[in-house]
Design a protein around this motif. Structure first.
Motif, PDB file in Angstrom:
ATOM      1  N   ALA A 286      40.489  74.631   2.373  1.00 12.80           N
ATOM      2  CA  ALA A 286      39.202  74.778   1.741  1.00 12.80           C
ATOM      3  C   ALA A 286      38.245  74.977   2.600  1.00 12.80           C
ATOM      4  CB  ALA A 286      39.064  73.526   0.893  1.00 12.80           C
ATOM      5  N   ASN A 287      37.177  75.786   2.313  1.00 14.30           N
ATOM      6  CA  ASN A 287      36.195  76.126   3.280  1.00 14.30           C
ATOM      7  C   ASN A 287      34.974  75.182   2.971  1.00 14.30           C
ATOM      8  OD1 ASN A 287      36.584  78.179   5.012  1.00 14.30           O
ATOM      9  ND2 ASN A 287      36.460  79.366   3.202  1.00 14.30           N
ATOM     10  N   HIS A 288      34.097  74.976   3.784  1.00 14.98           N
ATOM     11  CA  HIS A 288      33.084  74.015   3.573  1.00 14.98           C
ATOM     12  C   HIS A 288      31.746  74.504   2.951  1.00 14.98           C
ATOM     13  CE1 HIS A 288      29.815  71.081   4.873  1.00 14.98           C
ATOM     14  NE2 HIS A 288      28.985  72.111   5.385  1.00 14.98           N
ATOM     15  N   SER A 289      31.203  73.558   2.314  1.00 17.06           N
ATOM     16  CA  SER A 289      29.805  73.758   1.456  1.00 17.06           C
ATOM     17  C   SER A 289      29.141  72.338   1.232  1.00 17.06           C
ATOM     18  CB  SER A 289      29.924  74.620   0.304  1.00 17.06           C
ATOM     19  OG  SER A 289      28.523  74.773  -0.123  1.00 17.06           O
ATOM     20  N   LYS A 290      27.965  72.172   1.711  1.00 19.97           N
ATOM     21  CA  LYS A 290      27.362  70.751   1.245  1.00 19.97           C
ATOM     22  C   LYS A 290      26.520  71.055  -0.366  1.00 19.97           C
ATOM     23  CE  LYS A 290      25.239  68.183   3.731  1.00 19.97           C
ATOM     24  NZ  LYS A 290      25.100  66.894   4.626  1.00 19.97           N
ATOM     25  N   ILE A 291      26.341  72.661  -0.434  1.00 20.21           N
ATOM     26  CA  ILE A 291      25.346  73.067  -1.567  1.00 20.21           C
ATOM     27  C   ILE A 291      26.412  73.271  -2.914  1.00 20.21           C
ATOM     28  CG2 ILE A 291      23.779  74.722  -2.642  1.00 20.21           C
ATOM     29  CD1 ILE A 291      23.261  75.458   0.415  1.00 20.21           C
ATOM     30  N   ASN A 292      27.623  73.747  -2.792  1.00 19.31           N
ATOM     31  CA  ASN A 292      28.254  73.912  -3.767  1.00 19.31           C
ATOM     32  C   ASN A 292      29.704  73.347  -3.876  1.00 19.31           C
ATOM     33  OD1 ASN A 292      26.535  76.006  -4.723  1.00 19.31           O
ATOM     34  ND2 ASN A 292      26.996  77.329  -2.901  1.00 19.31           N
ATOM     35  N   GLU A 293      29.761  72.278  -3.232  1.00 18.33           N
ATOM     36  CA  GLU A 293      31.179  71.486  -3.053  1.00 18.33           C
ATOM     37  C   GLU A 293      31.636  71.305  -4.540  1.00 18.33           C
ATOM     38  OE1 GLU A 293      31.582  67.550  -1.831  1.00 18.33           O
ATOM     39  OE2 GLU A 293      29.427  67.103  -1.881  1.00 18.33           O
ATOM     40  N   ASN A 294      32.673  71.508  -4.661  1.00 16.24           N
ATOM     41  CA  ASN A 294      33.454  71.421  -5.971  1.00 16.24           C
ATOM     42  C   ASN A 294      34.821  70.374  -5.861  1.00 16.24           C
ATOM     43  OD1 ASN A 294      35.189  73.237  -5.003  1.00 16.24           O
ATOM     44  ND2 ASN A 294      34.535  74.836  -6.410  1.00 16.24           N
ATOM     45  N   CYS A 295      34.996  70.130  -5.021  1.00 20.36           N
ATOM     46  CA  CYS A 295      36.358  69.301  -4.424  1.00 20.36           C
ATOM     47  C   CYS A 295      35.903  68.315  -3.404  1.00 20.36           C
ATOM     48  CB  CYS A 295      37.292  70.256  -3.897  1.00 20.36           C
ATOM     49  SG  CYS A 295      38.170  71.322  -5.003  1.00 20.36           S
ATOM     50  N   GLU A 296      36.919  67.307  -2.936  1.00 22.45           N
ATOM     51  CA  GLU A 296      36.665  66.468  -2.145  1.00 22.45           C
ATOM     52  C   GLU A 296      37.943  66.250  -1.656  1.00 22.45           C
ATOM     53  OE1 GLU A 296      34.137  63.288  -3.455  1.00 22.45           O
ATOM     54  OE2 GLU A 296      35.744  62.131  -4.410  1.00 22.45           O
ATOM     55  N   ILE A 297      37.974  65.557  -0.362  1.00 19.01           N
ATOM     56  CA  ILE A 297      39.530  65.194   0.245  1.00 19.01           C
ATOM     57  C   ILE A 297      39.329  63.528   0.511  1.00 19.01           C
ATOM     58  CG2 ILE A 297      40.801  65.002   2.241  1.00 19.01           C
ATOM     59  CD1 ILE A 297      39.595  68.030   3.102  1.00 19.01           C
ATOM     60  N   ARG A 298      40.259  62.831  -0.327  1.00 21.55           N
ATOM     61  CA  ARG A 298      40.208  61.438  -0.403  1.00 21.55           C
ATOM     62  C   ARG A 298      41.347  61.079   0.521  1.00 21.55           C
ATOM     63  NH1 ARG A 298      39.394  61.146  -7.110  1.00 21.55           N
ATOM     64  NH2 ARG A 298      37.502  62.128  -7.056  1.00 21.55           N
ATOM     65  N   THR A 299      41.177  59.802   1.135  1.00 27.64           N
ATOM     66  CA  THR A 299      42.316  59.492   2.002  1.00 27.64           C
ATOM     67  C   THR A 299      43.041  58.382   1.339  1.00 27.64           C
ATOM     68  OG1 THR A 299      40.758  59.647   3.962  1.00 27.64           O
ATOM     69  CG2 THR A 299      42.707  58.193   4.214  1.00 27.64           C
ATOM     70  N   GLU A 300      44.350  58.479   1.045  1.00 29.28           N
ATOM     71  CA  GLU A 300      45.249  57.663   0.334  1.00 29.28           C
ATOM     72  C   GLU A 300      46.444  57.278   1.313  1.00 29.28           C
ATOM     73  OE1 GLU A 300      46.550  59.750  -3.220  1.00 29.28           O
ATOM     74  OE2 GLU A 300      44.464  59.881  -3.981  1.00 29.28           O
ATOM     75  N   ASP A 301      46.582  56.140   1.712  1.00 30.93           N
ATOM     76  CA  ASP A 301      47.037  55.645   2.986  1.00 30.93           C
ATOM     77  C   ASP A 301      47.205  56.346   3.977  1.00 30.93           C
ATOM     78  OD1 ASP A 301      47.784  53.103   1.508  1.00 30.93           O
ATOM     79  OD2 ASP A 301      49.130  54.383   0.168  1.00 30.93           O
ATOM     80  N   SER A 302      48.391  57.201   4.227  1.00 31.08           N
ATOM     81  CA  SER A 302      48.479  57.964   5.413  1.00 31.08           C
ATOM     82  C   SER A 302      48.476  59.580   5.073  1.00 31.08           C
ATOM     83  CB  SER A 302      49.914  57.674   6.102  1.00 31.08           C
ATOM     84  OG  SER A 302      50.825  58.136   5.344  1.00 31.08           O
ATOM     85  N   ILE A 303      47.952  59.836   4.102  1.00 32.80           N
ATOM     86  CA  ILE A 303      47.631  61.252   3.578  1.00 32.80           C
ATOM     87  C   ILE A 303      46.037  61.425   3.050  1.00 32.80           C
ATOM     88  CG2 ILE A 303      50.140  61.818   3.078  1.00 32.80           C
ATOM     89  CD1 ILE A 303      49.130  61.452   0.113  1.00 32.80           C
ATOM     90  N   LYS A 304      45.745  62.661   3.142  1.00 38.45           N
ATOM     91  CA  LYS A 304      44.509  63.076   2.426  1.00 38.45           C
ATOM     92  C   LYS A 304      44.918  64.002   1.516  1.00 38.45           C
ATOM     93  CE  LYS A 304      41.628  62.215   6.425  1.00 38.45           C
ATOM     94  NZ  LYS A 304      40.776  61.314   5.992  1.00 38.45           N
ATOM     95  N   VAL A 305      44.149  63.861   0.339  1.00 43.18           N
ATOM     96  CA  VAL A 305      44.600  64.404  -0.845  1.00 43.18           C
ATOM     97  C   VAL A 305      43.217  65.325  -1.290  1.00 43.18           C
ATOM     98  CG1 VAL A 305      45.205  64.332  -3.041  1.00 43.18           C
ATOM     99  CG2 VAL A 305      46.115  62.638  -1.459  1.00 43.18           C
ATOM    100  N   LEU A 306      43.393  66.527  -1.884  1.00 40.06           N
ATOM    101  CA  LEU A 306      42.417  67.172  -2.538  1.00 40.06           C
ATOM    102  C   LEU A 306      41.979  66.912  -3.829  1.00 40.06           C
ATOM    103  CD1 LEU A 306      40.229  69.507  -1.448  1.00 40.06           C
ATOM    104  CD2 LEU A 306      41.821  71.090  -2.346  1.00 40.06           C
ATOM    105  N   TYR A 307      40.961  66.582  -4.291  1.00 34.25           N
ATOM    106  CA  TYR A 307      40.818  66.500  -5.547  1.00 34.25           C
ATOM    107  C   TYR A 307      39.267  67.267  -6.185  1.00 34.25           C
ATOM    108  CZ  TYR A 307      43.251  62.003  -6.191  1.00 34.25           C
ATOM    109  OH  TYR A 307      44.485  61.291  -6.035  1.00 34.25           O
ATOM    110  N   SER A 308      39.590  67.934  -7.251  1.00 35.07           N
ATOM    111  CA  SER A 308      38.395  68.508  -7.914  1.00 35.07           C
ATOM    112  C   SER A 308      37.192  67.454  -8.399  1.00 35.07           C
ATOM    113  CB  SER A 308      38.707  69.426  -9.166  1.00 35.07           C
ATOM    114  OG  SER A 308      39.300  68.550 -10.140  1.00 35.07           O
TER     115      SER A 308
END
Length: 116
Positions: free
Chosen positions: A63-85
């Motif tokens: 997933a590419n970076h944007s501070k202006i148009n972000e529509n997702c975030e990466i959340r840390t769940e234990d030992s994995i990072k997960v992409l959420y809308s």
């Protein structure tokens, strides 16, 4: 002379709602294959490997970076990072994450030359 750090990489599978395509922002990026509702758990992007730290899960982490148009975030769940809308995403839209929100060691941060 110090050696460059190379982040470990493991192979992953994209969520069926997502595809990898050429991006107008940077290289390749993740795009919605169909409409995605807010708060949809998409897929794992990184895994913590003891002794190495965070490893990229490819192509899930593209997933590419944007501070202006972000529509997702990466959340840390234990030992994995997960992409959420974090908003409703329309079919064809690029999935964008604000990289500055994740300051874990080894994560790439935006450079001044990056497009928004």
């Amino acid at each position: 002379m110090s050696k460059a750090f190379i982040q470990p990489t493991v192979k992953g599978d994209l969520n069926k709602l997502v595809e990898l395509k050429n991006s107008r922002i940077q290289g390749r990026g993740l795009f919605a294959k169909e409409d995605i509702e807010e708060e949809t758990r998409l897929h794992n992007t990184h895994i913590n490997i003891k002794g190495y730290g965070w490893a990229n899960i490819r192509p899930n982490n593209l997933a590419n970076h944007s501070k202006i148009n972000e529509n997702c975030e990466i959340r840390t769940e234990d030992s994995i990072k997960v992409l959420y809308s974090i908003s409703d995403i329309q079919k064809g839209d690029e999935l964008l994450v604000d990289y500055t929100k994740d300051q874990d060691a080894g994560f790439e941060q935006p450079k001044e030359t990056w497009k928004e």
